[in-house]
Write a protein that holds these residues in place. Structure first.
Motif, PDB file in Angstrom:
ATOM      1  N   PRO A   8      14.651 -22.388  -4.763  1.00  0.00           N
ATOM      2  CA  PRO A   8      14.071 -23.722  -4.614  1.00  0.00           C
ATOM      3  C   PRO A   8      15.090 -24.853  -4.513  1.00  0.00           C
ATOM      4  O   PRO A   8      14.718 -26.013  -4.370  1.00  0.00           O
ATOM      5  CB  PRO A   8      13.227 -23.866  -5.880  1.00  0.00           C
ATOM      6  N   CYS A   9      16.371 -24.522  -4.546  1.00  0.00           N
ATOM      7  CA  CYS A   9      17.416 -25.550  -4.525  1.00  0.00           C
ATOM      8  C   CYS A   9      17.312 -26.422  -3.280  1.00  0.00           C
ATOM      9  O   CYS A   9      17.177 -25.919  -2.166  1.00  0.00           O
ATOM     10  CB  CYS A   9      18.794 -24.896  -4.586  1.00  0.00           C
ATOM     11  N   VAL A  10      17.392 -27.734  -3.489  1.00  0.00           N
ATOM     12  CA  VAL A  10      17.389 -28.694  -2.386  1.00  0.00           C
ATOM     13  C   VAL A  10      18.697 -29.498  -2.386  1.00  0.00           C
ATOM     14  O   VAL A  10      18.780 -30.565  -1.782  1.00  0.00           O
ATOM     15  CB  VAL A  10      16.162 -29.632  -2.441  1.00  0.00           C
ATOM     16  N   CYS A  20      16.722 -29.764 -13.553  1.00  0.00           N
ATOM     17  CA  CYS A  20      17.170 -30.325 -12.285  1.00  0.00           C
ATOM     18  C   CYS A  20      16.040 -31.146 -11.662  1.00  0.00           C
ATOM     19  O   CYS A  20      14.917 -30.647 -11.510  1.00  0.00           O
ATOM     20  CB  CYS A  20      17.596 -29.218 -11.325  1.00  0.00           C
ATOM     21  N   ILE A  21      16.341 -32.387 -11.294  1.00  0.00           N
ATOM     22  CA  ILE A  21      15.316 -33.246 -10.696  1.00  0.00           C
ATOM     23  C   ILE A  21      15.054 -32.869  -9.236  1.00  0.00           C
ATOM     24  O   ILE A  21      14.105 -33.353  -8.632  1.00  0.00           O
ATOM     25  CB  ILE A  21      15.675 -34.739 -10.808  1.00  0.00           C
ATOM     26  N   GLY A  22      15.896 -32.024  -8.664  1.00  0.00           N
ATOM     27  CA  GLY A  22      15.711 -31.586  -7.284  1.00  0.00           C
ATOM     28  C   GLY A  22      14.809 -30.373  -7.154  1.00  0.00           C
ATOM     29  O   GLY A  22      13.906 -30.346  -6.328  1.00  0.00           O
ATOM     30  N   CYS A  23      15.052 -29.371  -7.992  1.00  0.00           N
ATOM     31  CA  CYS A  23      14.301 -28.111  -7.850  1.00  0.00           C
ATOM     32  C   CYS A  23      13.390 -27.796  -9.037  1.00  0.00           C
ATOM     33  O   CYS A  23      12.537 -26.927  -8.931  1.00  0.00           O
ATOM     34  CB  CYS A  23      15.256 -26.942  -7.607  1.00  0.00           C
ATOM     35  N   TRP A  33      19.860 -17.156 -11.775  1.00  0.00           N
ATOM     36  CA  TRP A  33      19.117 -16.888 -10.548  1.00  0.00           C
ATOM     37  C   TRP A  33      19.610 -15.651  -9.800  1.00  0.00           C
ATOM     38  O   TRP A  33      18.830 -14.793  -9.408  1.00  0.00           O
ATOM     39  CB  TRP A  33      19.159 -18.112  -9.634  1.00  0.00           C
ATOM     40  N   LYS A  34      20.902 -15.533  -9.580  1.00  0.00           N
ATOM     41  CA  LYS A  34      21.441 -14.410  -8.795  1.00  0.00           C
ATOM     42  C   LYS A  34      21.158 -13.058  -9.435  1.00  0.00           C
ATOM     43  O   LYS A  34      20.986 -12.070  -8.738  1.00  0.00           O
ATOM     44  CB  LYS A  34      22.938 -14.565  -8.586  1.00  0.00           C
ATOM     45  N   GLY A  35      21.094 -12.996 -10.740  1.00  0.00           N
ATOM     46  CA  GLY A  35      20.861 -11.739 -11.443  1.00  0.00           C
ATOM     47  C   GLY A  35      19.388 -11.411 -11.668  1.00  0.00           C
ATOM     48  O   GLY A  35      19.072 -10.342 -12.176  1.00  0.00           O
ATOM     49  N   MET A  36      18.494 -12.323 -11.286  1.00  0.00           N
ATOM     50  CA  MET A  36      17.063 -12.116 -11.521  1.00  0.00           C
ATOM     51  C   MET A  36      16.453 -11.197 -10.474  1.00  0.00           C
ATOM     52  O   MET A  36      16.887 -11.160  -9.331  1.00  0.00           O
ATOM     53  CB  MET A  36      16.312 -13.448 -11.458  1.00  0.00           C
TER      54      MET A  36
END
Length: 63
Positions: A8-10, A20-23, A33-36
């Motif tokens: 969801p990163c923007v 994070c106010i972005g995602c 995230w990468k390990g999920m």
């Protein structure tokens, strides 16, 4: 096995109260995230989307 969860990163990456106010993800969720697994990522996306809604409501109330 279902759709792959999208990151969801923007590219805003500014934290308010460790969210994070972005995602809408927490700092820990972003780091992990990468390990999920896909199922975990989908769950994070759902929670993050709800957090963003709440942040939007809080911004509107401040006016």
């Amino acid at each position: 096995m279902g759709d792959k969860a999208k990151n969801p990163c923007v590219s805003i990456c500014k934290l308010k109260d460790d969210i994070c106010i972005g995602c809408g993800r927490s700092r820990d969720e972003m780091k992990a995230w990468k390990g999920m697994k896909n199922k975990e990522r989908k769950a994070v996306n759902e929670v993050a989307a709800e957090r963003l809604k709440q942040l939007g409501k809080a911004k509107k109330k401040k006016k």
